[in-house]
Motif scaffolding. Sequence first.
Motif, PDB file in Angstrom:
ATOM      1  N   TRP A  58     -15.540 -79.199  61.354  1.00 20.24           N
ATOM      2  CA  TRP A  58     -14.844 -78.805  59.499  1.00 20.24           C
ATOM      3  C   TRP A  58     -15.989 -78.328  59.048  1.00 20.24           C
ATOM      4  O   TRP A  58     -17.242 -79.145  58.447  1.00 20.24           O
ATOM      5  CB  TRP A  58     -13.960 -80.359  58.905  1.00 20.24           C
TER       6      TRP A  58
ATOM      7  N   GLU B 216     -17.401 -78.412  54.970  1.00 15.96           N
ATOM      8  CA  GLU B 216     -17.454 -78.175  53.265  1.00 15.96           C
ATOM      9  C   GLU B 216     -17.259 -77.638  52.281  1.00 15.96           C
ATOM     10  O   GLU B 216     -19.055 -76.821  52.509  1.00 15.96           O
ATOM     11  CB  GLU B 216     -18.442 -79.409  52.650  1.00 15.96           C
ATOM     12  N   ASN B 217     -16.646 -76.847  51.244  1.00 14.55           N
ATOM     13  CA  ASN B 217     -16.723 -75.707  51.352  1.00 14.55           C
ATOM     14  C   ASN B 217     -18.655 -75.921  50.130  1.00 14.55           C
ATOM     15  O   ASN B 217     -18.982 -75.006  49.667  1.00 14.55           O
ATOM     16  CB  ASN B 217     -16.260 -75.756  49.751  1.00 14.55           C
TER      17      ASN B 217
ATOM     18  N   PRO C 144     -15.045 -71.473  47.935  1.00 19.15           N
ATOM     19  CA  PRO C 144     -14.474 -71.828  49.448  1.00 19.15           C
ATOM     20  C   PRO C 144     -14.271 -70.533  50.317  1.00 19.15           C
ATOM     21  O   PRO C 144     -13.756 -70.348  51.441  1.00 19.15           O
ATOM     22  CB  PRO C 144     -13.155 -72.117  49.015  1.00 19.15           C
TER      23      PRO C 144
ATOM     24  N   LEU D 203     -11.219 -76.665  56.268  1.00 17.71           N
ATOM     25  CA  LEU D 203     -12.012 -76.406  55.017  1.00 17.71           C
ATOM     26  C   LEU D 203     -11.670 -78.771  54.599  1.00 17.71           C
ATOM     27  O   LEU D 203     -11.216 -78.636  54.349  1.00 17.71           O
ATOM     28  CB  LEU D 203     -11.787 -76.109  54.261  1.00 17.71           C
TER      29      LEU D 203
ATOM     30  N   TYR E  98     -12.857 -80.011  51.274  1.00 16.67           N
ATOM     31  CA  TYR E  98     -13.198 -79.075  49.972  1.00 16.67           C
ATOM     32  C   TYR E  98     -14.120 -81.098  48.912  1.00 16.67           C
ATOM     33  O   TYR E  98     -13.431 -81.293  49.205  1.00 16.67           O
ATOM     34  CB  TYR E  98     -11.658 -78.934  49.235  1.00 16.67           C
TER      35      TYR E  98
ATOM     36  N   PHE F  58      -5.966 -72.825  51.664  1.00 17.68           N
ATOM     37  CA  PHE F  58      -5.589 -73.507  51.887  1.00 17.68           C
ATOM     38  C   PHE F  58      -5.082 -74.604  52.454  1.00 17.68           C
ATOM     39  O   PHE F  58      -4.640 -74.907  53.130  1.00 17.68           O
ATOM     40  CB  PHE F  58      -5.936 -74.545  50.180  1.00 17.68           C
TER      41      PHE F  58
ATOM     42  N   LEU G 198      -7.227 -75.821  54.893  1.00 18.37           N
ATOM     43  CA  LEU G 198      -7.717 -77.168  54.129  1.00 18.37           C
ATOM     44  C   LEU G 198      -7.530 -78.276  54.859  1.00 18.37           C
ATOM     45  O   LEU G 198      -6.692 -78.323  55.350  1.00 18.37           O
ATOM     46  CB  LEU G 198      -6.851 -77.279  53.078  1.00 18.37           C
TER      47      LEU G 198
ATOM     48  N   LEU H 223     -10.245 -83.963  51.913  1.00 20.40           N
ATOM     49  CA  LEU H 223     -10.716 -84.160  50.538  1.00 20.40           C
ATOM     50  C   LEU H 223     -11.490 -84.949  50.886  1.00 20.40           C
ATOM     51  O   LEU H 223     -11.349 -86.154  50.442  1.00 20.40           O
ATOM     52  CB  LEU H 223      -9.360 -84.163  49.180  1.00 20.40           C
TER      53      LEU H 223
ATOM     54  N   ILE I  94      -1.204 -79.868  48.104  1.00 16.94           N
ATOM     55  CA  ILE I  94      -1.387 -79.814  49.748  1.00 16.94           C
ATOM     56  C   ILE I  94      -0.878 -80.123  50.478  1.00 16.94           C
ATOM     57  O   ILE I  94       0.849 -80.849  49.723  1.00 16.94           O
ATOM     58  CB  ILE I  94      -3.152 -80.393  49.661  1.00 16.94           C
TER      59      ILE I  94
ATOM     60  N   VAL J  26      -3.789 -83.251  54.661  1.00 17.75           N
ATOM     61  CA  VAL J  26      -4.890 -83.454  54.564  1.00 17.75           C
ATOM     62  C   VAL J  26      -4.951 -84.939  54.397  1.00 17.75           C
ATOM     63  O   VAL J  26      -4.592 -85.638  53.900  1.00 17.75           O
ATOM     64  CB  VAL J  26      -4.515 -83.022  53.418  1.00 17.75           C
TER      65      VAL J  26
END
Length: 185
Positions: free
Chosen positions: A48, A50-51, A69, A86, A88, A111, A115, A118, A148, A152
């Motif tokens: 994964w 991270e943005n 993103p 992803l 975030y 997302f 996504l 978080l 979401i 997530v």
Amino acid sequence: MIMTAMNKHVTKLASEFNTGLNMHRNLAEEATKRGTIAKITGKARYVWIENALDYPRSESQDIDAERDPRKVIDILEKNPKDFSGLIYGVDHAFRAGVDSLQHFDEFKDEFKTHLRTLHLSGSKGDHGLIEDDDYVFWDFMHSVRDKISDDVRFCIDLNPAQMDAKTPSEQVDYVKKLVQKLRRI
């Protein structure tokens, strides 16, 4: 494995434990550009991205570019066999003093697809503790709960110096209470 994927030991552990890796966007960009994705990710079950970049920027135009993103989504869509989600960086938004909800409407379709996590911290200070009176953090959490999917995950990244100010039992109690409150959202 909660460590940068550039660490060969962590890549090996992720393979041995059949777990995943996470990395900041700049590492994924470099690996893609250099053709070293497989070397960095090894046999991790998932990777994964991270943005946010791995260190804060100070110029406002750099802050926006750091957190975009779209750049991670493009990497994910161009390399679906190598990267699968992803992260975030809400913690980076708080640190930069920008709206943590900035991208949730703009990228809502992406997302839903990409996504996975978080990355959270309190809104006060650099990776501050998440306290009951941190209204910016809790308002964010209540605002995104319907934006979401249920799968997530939350990754809590707190300032170690602030945690060290607590006794070991206070740290355990703090984390238990925080997790219980997050579960109720």
